[in-house]
Design an enzyme around this catalytic site. Structure first.
Site, short mmCIF file in Angstrom:
data_model
loop_
_atom_site.label_atom_id
_atom_site.label_comp_id
_atom_site.label_asym_id
_atom_site.label_seq_id
_atom_site.Cartn_x
_atom_site.Cartn_y
_atom_site.Cartn_z
N CYS A 95 -31.33 -16.85 -42.14
CA CYS A 95 -31.44 -18.23 -42.43
C CYS A 95 -31.39 -18.48 -44.03
O CYS A 95 -30.79 -17.69 -44.59
CB CYS A 95 -33.17 -18.65 -42.17
SG CYS A 95 -34.29 -17.35 -42.70
N THR A 96 -31.86 -19.31 -44.66
CA THR A 96 -31.78 -19.77 -46.14
C THR A 96 -32.16 -18.80 -47.19
O THR A 96 -31.50 -18.12 -47.78
CB THR A 96 -32.38 -21.14 -46.40
OG1 THR A 96 -32.09 -22.20 -45.60
CG2 THR A 96 -31.71 -21.29 -47.84
#
Ligand SMILES: [Zn+2]
Ligand SMILES: [Zn+2]
Length: 357
Positions: free
Chosen positions: A199-200
């Site tokens: 994810c980020t």
């Protein structure tokens, strides 16, 4: 004692410009037991406000999730303050790939029930039983493995403009939705496949990996520090970058460029484009991708209707909006039927066996 932000965004822009100092955008998170989130929140606000920190910080009984900017010359003072807090001592800070002095215009420290809206009931599984954390190098090797299923744990509007090669990018609006879809689509592969997630900044995988282990997945991995830390390691260690396009970020920058590929298209004309914008009609505010030509032609609006409303005198617009709820929830609105060009992100099974060279 001032405990809340008092300046408007406009006043803040002027202040930042006047200061003429470079600011550093960074993020970090930590799961930790915080006995009194409100007290902790107030403490952070007082100290960080003095350090001229701006950003969006969530504090909960389960920990802290912070995205912020600060004057570069205050970085050491900021680090020293973090070191005074037990569970933040020596924490890795994700420094943004692309810097912008205006990434945040306010300091907002909020107490929430959770540091990420994950929609999960943590009582039902052991959140500390996490997946294996891998750095960029190991991650690159792992995602070349035939037995690996690589899953993007972000939402559709994030993966649309950038993702890892061969990644499955679920067409979801929420994190909770993606968990069910992934579990269902991979239910026959809980033991024979490596489930690799990213994810980020890593925070979403932190819960997701524990969740999937609880659901019976045997080989669960997560990218340490997410795309942001991956990009840093790729540069620092000069290893191959397998991320294509842009990394969507939740601040004024909207995205940071990781590779030069433009993988998305303008939602209005279909031309290659990957710049997110909000419809200029305040009553709409839809988040969508628009190319420069359409931006000009549509006056930064998502539809002809919005363009017409946007052209009305402000008072008339206000009258039209009367009685309708505030629809400013921009990050949940990244799709609309009237936009003809929208990438189809479903088909998990089709990508389950991608052509890997
Ligand atoms: Zn266009
Ligand atoms: Zn609109």
């Amino acid at each position: 004692m001032q405990l809340y932000n008092k300046l408007s965004a406009k006043e803040r822009v002027e202040l930042i410009e006047k200061a003429g100092k470079d600011r550093l955008t960074l993020s970090f998170y930590q799961y930790a037991k915080i006995a009194n989130p409100q007290e902790f929140r107030d403490h952070l606000f007082v100290v960080w406000d003095q350090l001229d920190v701006l950003g969006r910080i969530y504090v909960a009984a389960e920990g802290i999730n912070a995205q912020l900017s600060l004057p570069a010359d205050r970085f050491n003072a900021f680090k020293s303050h973090l070191d005074t807090i037990d569970f933040l001592k020596g924490i890795r800070l994700n420094i943004a790939v692309e810097q912008d002095n205006m990434s945040f215009l306010k300091l907002k420290v909020k107490v929430r029930s959770k540091i990420v809206a994950d929609g999960l009931n943590d009582e039902t599984f052991d959140v500390t039983n996490k997946g294996v954390h891998v750095g960029a190098n190991d991650f690159n090797a792992l995602i070349e493995d035939e037995n690996t299923v690589l899953v993007d744990m972000r939402n559709h509007y994030e993966s649309e403009i950038g993702h890892f090669k061969n990644a499955i990018t679920p067409d979801v609006d929420t994190f909770r939705e993606s968990l069910d879809i992934i579990e269902d689509d991979l239910k026959d592969h809980k033991e024979d496949k490596n489930l690799v997630m990213y994810c980020t900044g890593g925070i979403r995988c932190e819960k997701a990996s524990a969740y999937f282990k609880h659901k019976g997945f045997k080989n669960v991995y997560q990218l340490e520090g997410g795309i942001i830390e991956y990009t840093r390691q790729v540069k620092e260690q000069n290893i191959e970058n397998k991320f294509i396009g842009k990394n969507f970020v939740f601040d004024e920058r909207r995205a940071e460029k990781i590779s030069d590929d433009v993988i998305a298209q303008c939602h209005q004309c279909g031309k290659p484009a990957d710049v997110h914008t909000n419809c200029a009609n305040d009553a709409c505010h839809l988040l969508f991708i628009q190319c420069d030509d359409c931006k000009q032609e549509m006056n930064n609006c998502c539809s002809v209707t919005c363009k017409e409303i946007h052209a009305l005198p402000y008072e008339e617009q206000k009258a039209l909006r009367k009685g309708q709820g505030n629809s400013n929830d921009i990050f949940k609105k990244g799709r609309a039927d009237h936009l003809p060009y929208k990438k189809d992100l479903r088909n998990i099974f089709e990508v389950l066996k991608p052509n890997k060279q």
